[in-house]
Each structure stands twice: as C-alpha cells, then as structure tokens.
Write a protein that holds these residues in place. Sequence first.
Motif, short mmCIF file in Angstrom:
data_model
loop_
_atom_site.label_atom_id
_atom_site.label_comp_id
_atom_site.label_asym_id
_atom_site.label_seq_id
_atom_site.Cartn_x
_atom_site.Cartn_y
_atom_site.Cartn_z
N VAL A 104 7.00 -67.21 21.55
CA VAL A 104 7.86 -65.40 21.55
C VAL A 104 5.87 -65.04 22.30
O VAL A 104 5.60 -64.92 20.75
CB VAL A 104 8.75 -64.67 20.63
N ALA A 106 3.54 -62.63 20.98
CA ALA A 106 2.86 -61.92 19.21
C ALA A 106 1.54 -60.17 19.95
O ALA A 106 1.35 -59.98 19.64
CB ALA A 106 1.84 -61.92 18.31
N ASP A 196 7.78 -58.82 32.99
CA ASP A 196 8.26 -58.76 31.99
C ASP A 196 7.27 -57.71 31.27
O ASP A 196 8.03 -56.82 29.60
CB ASP A 196 8.90 -59.95 30.22
N LEU A 234 11.35 -44.52 21.35
CA LEU A 234 10.22 -45.01 21.91
C LEU A 234 9.64 -44.80 23.26
O LEU A 234 8.88 -44.63 24.01
CB LEU A 234 9.54 -46.88 22.10
N GLY B 79 13.48 -52.44 16.76
CA GLY B 79 13.05 -50.75 16.82
C GLY B 79 12.19 -51.00 18.58
O GLY B 79 11.38 -50.75 19.10
N MET B 80 12.14 -52.14 19.36
CA MET B 80 11.47 -51.99 20.07
C MET B 80 10.46 -52.31 19.95
O MET B 80 9.18 -52.15 21.48
CB MET B 80 12.08 -51.42 22.09
N LYS B 81 9.48 -53.23 19.53
CA LYS B 81 8.46 -52.77 19.14
C LYS B 81 7.49 -54.42 19.09
O LYS B 81 8.35 -54.82 18.54
CB LYS B 81 7.71 -52.52 17.68
N SER B 82 6.63 -54.88 20.50
CA SER B 82 6.35 -55.68 19.82
C SER B 82 4.65 -56.00 19.45
O SER B 82 4.02 -54.97 20.22
CB SER B 82 5.67 -56.03 21.64
N PRO B 83 3.84 -56.92 19.02
CA PRO B 83 4.77 -57.60 18.15
C PRO B 83 5.70 -57.58 17.40
O PRO B 83 5.54 -56.59 17.03
CB PRO B 83 3.42 -58.07 17.18
N PHE B 303 14.19 -62.00 24.85
CA PHE B 303 14.19 -60.51 25.24
C PHE B 303 13.63 -60.88 26.54
O PHE B 303 11.87 -60.81 26.53
CB PHE B 303 13.61 -59.69 24.38
N ALA B 305 10.36 -58.54 27.21
CA ALA B 305 9.30 -58.07 26.46
C ALA B 305 8.54 -59.74 26.09
O ALA B 305 7.26 -59.66 26.13
CB ALA B 305 8.91 -57.54 25.49
N SER B 306 9.74 -60.80 25.64
CA SER B 306 9.02 -61.77 24.99
C SER B 306 7.48 -62.39 25.74
O SER B 306 7.16 -63.55 25.31
CB SER B 306 10.12 -63.10 24.41
N ARG B 307 7.84 -62.65 27.03
CA ARG B 307 7.44 -62.98 28.04
C ARG B 307 7.53 -64.64 27.62
O ARG B 307 6.95 -65.15 27.28
CB ARG B 307 6.25 -62.85 28.06
#
Lengths: 255, 444
Positions: A104, A106, A196, A234, B79-83, B303, B305-307
Amino acid sequence: MVHRPRAGANWTINDEPLKDQRLKHGDRIEAREHGDLELSCRRPNVKDEEVFMYSCRSQTCRARVCEPTGEGMDVRRAGVIRGLMDWWSARVTRQPVLPVIAAVRAGGNAADAVLLQDARGVHWGPALSRVLEGRSCFRLASLPEGPSSRVATFTLDWDRSVDPEGILRVPNVFPGLFALEKGTAGANGSCNRDPDAFAAWVLIVPSADFARVGAEFSEQRKSIAALEQSGLSLGAAANIRHAGLAYLAQSFPPK
Amino acid sequence: MSSVEAGSPPTAPSLRWIRWFVVSLAMAVAVHYLEFKGFFAGAEGLVANSYLTIANATSNESNIRTVAIDDSDFRDYFGMKSPLDPARVVQLVEGVHMAMPKIVGVDILTESSDYHEQHGSPDLRVRLATLGRGMRTVWAAPAEVKERPALAFRAWLLRGEHDESLLAAGTVLGRQAEEIDSRLWGVPVFPLDRDRVVRRLPRRWHDQADRKHKTFAGAVADRYCAHSSSCDSKKRGKSEGDIFISYNSTVSRTPDYFVRNLFDCEWEQAGDGSRRCRAWTWKANSEAMKDLNEKIVLIGGTFGASRDFFDTAEGERTSGLIVNAHAVQAELRGPFISELSPPVTLWLDILVGFSIAYLFGPSSHRHIGRILRPVPRLGQWFRTQADRTGWRVAGSIILAVVVGLLSYPLLGLLDILWFSWIGMVLVGVSWHLVSETRHMRLEH
C-alpha cells in the motif's frame, strides 16, 4: 571534450545544469525535455575524435557521456558504420522492465494549491506536500477538462530537503487552472494515468499576482479547515476548495 | 518430399546433417531472440501457470490469512486519508496480534516520520517497540529501483545473464531500513515479465553494494520458520533464482477478512450526514480471532487509493496483498520452480529442432521403414509414404507431446521448467514450408 548543445534548459550533467563545463567519460546526462546534444569524445591512445549525438524525444532520457547506449535517449555516432553499429546494438539489447513494489503506497496524492510561475519555472512544492520523496511523474490537464483541454506530463525528482520549492519548467504551461495527477512512469518516459489517483487542482499564477492570489487562497483554506473540524467531510471540503480556486482562476483565462 | 530431386546430384549425408544442424541452430536462435524481446511472455506464462496447477494439486490447506482495508474500511476506519494514519495502522497490527497469530506481515509502507517521533498518547514508539520485541511482525519496506544497464542478447543467450534488480531500500517505521533489525523487514519487490505481468518472486534482491537482502515474502517465511517446527528449511534453501508464484494454491484469492470483521466501531455522525468511526475495539472471542490463531496473517490495503494492484495470472487487478500471500506460500511450500537458463534451452531446442529436421529428411523414411518391417501391412503402407508430409507433421506433433510429457519429471524432480514447444513447432513448420517450396519449384 567539446559539446555543441541544442539542448533545452532541462538537460543536466551529473545533476548540474548543462553549461560549458568540462565533461568526463561516463558523466551522467539527463534530459527532461526534447533536445539534442553533440559531444566530441577523444579516448586515450586513439588518434581520431568520435562524435556522439544524443537526442531526447520523450519526457525523460538518460545516457552517459561518450557511451553508445542510453535509457530513452537516442545515441548515435557520426559515420555510416558507427551509425549501423548503434542501430544493431539497439536491436540486440533490451531495456529492463522496472519491477514493482507490491505494498500500500504511503506516497499520497498531489494537494490543491496556488503555484508560482517565474523565470525559473513552476514552483511545484506546495502541491507536493503529501508526496513522498523520489522520482514521480505527473499529468497536468487544463481545466475545464474537455476535448480542447491541454495535457502535459512531466517527471520530477522530488526531494524537499534539497529543493523545497520543487522548481521545474514544463514546456507550454501558462498561468491558469489545472488538474494535477500523480501517475506511474511507463516505458520511454511516458506517464500512465493511474485510475485510482485523486487529481488535485492547482492554480498557476505569474509572480506579479502570486502574493495576492496566494493570500486569498490561504484565507479560503483556513475557513475550510475550520469547517472540517466541525464535521465537514473530506469530499465536501475538496469541492469547496476547488470552487475557490475556480473563482480565483477567473483572472487567468486559458490560453 | 525428398531431398534427392530428379536431375540433381544426391546430397552427401554429412552435408545434409550439417544443413539440418545449421537450420536448427538458426531457428532456435531466432526463437530465443523473440523470447528475449518478450513476444512469448504471455503464452509462456499460461503454460507455467498450468504446470504449477498440476504441481500444486496435492497441497494442504493454507495457513495464511489476509486482512484487508477495503474502500469501506478506508472511509470508516481511516478517514479516507492517504498516507494511512500511523496510529491507526499500529492499532490494527496490535489488534491482529491479540489473536496470537504465528506471524503478522504488514504490507503497508510506513515511511512517515510519525512512526518514529513522539505522536500523541500513548507513545507510538513504545507501542512499536513492544511489537518488535516478540519478533513476530514483519514490515514491508519501500525501495527505489536504481539505474540498470541494458541486457545484451548475446550475454543472455550464451551466459544466462538476466535483468538485475538493483534496489535501495527506503524508510521503514520512519527510519532508514538499515537501522531496523533486518529480520523484521523486507521489500515486496516483484519483477515484471515482458508482458508486465507478475509471475515470479525473487528469492533475494541486490543493493548497489551488491549485498543480498530478503524480500518481504522471504522475511515473513523466515520468521514463520523461526517460530514453527512445520517448516521445511532444507527445501526452501534449494533455489536461489526467481521462482514462479502459483496462483492456484490454496491461498484465498480474495481477502479472508476486512478491518470491520475484526473491530467494533464507536460511530459518530459527521456534519454532512456521513458517519465515521471515532474509536475501534477488537472483537474478542470472534470466529475471526479463532481463525487467525497460529496462522500467518498479512495485513494490506485493497482500497482504490492504495494503488496496489497488478496484472497476474489471477487477473488484471490482483491486489498486492493477495500477490504477497501467494508469494509467502511459494516461499514456504514451493514449488520452487525456476526456468532453465537460456544457454541450456538453446541446445535442447536445437536437439529437438534437429530431430524434427531429421523427420523431414530422406533418411528418416528409410530408418522408420526398417523399424516397421516386423509389421508387414504397416510397413507396406509406410513404404508408399516416402514423399508425403502428413506422417512427418504427425511425427513432429507426437515429438512435441512426448517432450511436453517428459518436461513434467523435470518439473517434479528438478524443479525446472523448459519451454520448447514454440521452438519445435516453428522449426517443424518452417522446415516443412521450405522443403515444400523447393519441391514445388523443382517440379515446375
């Protein structure tokens, strides 16, 4: 060793901008825009000079001084026989396919921001606050997106400890509102769109207007942050920020 | 069809053999060149996966479980926060450890300096030190791929050289990887085949100082073997090169659990009407907790957004979590299948191509006729087939099948795969076409 560059400003030798410096065999050439470079190389104990012609036609090209191969860089040597040898060399070698890191990420996406454009280029730093250091490629599309939308891609070696401003000149980018997406570097310097990724909105402004526009955006962000703390999602916060940037962008119609 | 044409002098046997050898060599080199350039990557991958399906047919149930953060968990718990928020990642890992698994592998990059610095209360570093003391948590490390030279066809074909992955490990738990115990991290690196599909697992990767390091799957497997008596360390140590990953093993193809299956949530309403998780608590005595006990548990994200999705034999979007689960399975149980090196396959292909060339030559008819003498009717019929190509083509196909069947013992006993069917078919077809063309030209 003599060079006759027709290269752009985004050519570097050992990470230093290409000027009239003395070059050594094996020095690292990197090009981040189209251009050509011609080098005369003289090897020890060899009477004649060899002329190497480096040509970059993609977003990122790499090669070594006085060596006949490169990554994304077309390298030819003057002379029919040498040229044929280089053509043959390209047929019988292959560039390695980059491996993948299956975890994943970061690294994060680009952030909404107002960016300064001056003589040195665009200061991308504020849009990269969540992007971790390293080489990344980005896709920049003028807004509103549509058939006439202009798209540019560029690659940036992002290291906030070395260059916190992240200054890079990207050809044919003028002040205005853009969608900025972090992509995945592909073969020959291409930047593949990541399905994505979240696109950030960035407003590129000239230096004369940056202070004013930057201050207005800062005020907007403070208001949005206060709303987030009281429960704004968000997604809704992003929509409000984008609306604010679109309002500020009215002064910079697309060219 | 015969190489002795009317009106032309017969070709000496030695010259015929030389011609067959030269043609076989040229065809084998040409096919290897196409393989070098990646033309057969997809087809070979299908065959490799089929072999591995057979090899894996008797595998026991997997002891690997996967816990995924999907889009719902990413929204509600992170919370849909990346990282991903470091405190929540650590909370997730601590929670999984409550089920007393053998090993936990965290397939989430932890580059943020927040993992290393003081962060709220309780101190994240203290919690991570507690996790580290048991030596049962392995962390995925990021890595930057360093510049590699182009690979020459001659070096690949004659010396078996291959693309080297030179990596520089990044930060793990907010610190340089070298500062962390090397047993507790690994890089989840996978080389891509020329068709950009993940099929292989390198047993080791090299840094620029030419030091070897373990991959993430290797580190998880090593830790498991250190804590379990059911690990066959001798078999694991056999192969040093890349091994194939079997996607038809008993590891689940979809995540076994999601975060919401393991944690209860204290929900709160957000200002825009959506709900989010304010605090999590581990679901004690749940079926999941019982299932994770004594297992290898891999935690990762599925998920959007993890790509972290790749093309594999499973499909176009296989999550990295599942890829790593299969890779750990491959590390522990094998099969430790790697390919024969190109110099060896070149000569094997020449041998097979030579055999097909022999079938299409004149001597084969005489030799096979002699063998069939004890069967008069068959021998008589065969004598009328001197100029026919049908039996030659059939013979080539039978040869291809025999070679395919013989490859299975190579797979089972020596753990190597050999693909020669491409070379065989092309050699046979090309030889047939060349010979037929010569025959037609002479007739006219």
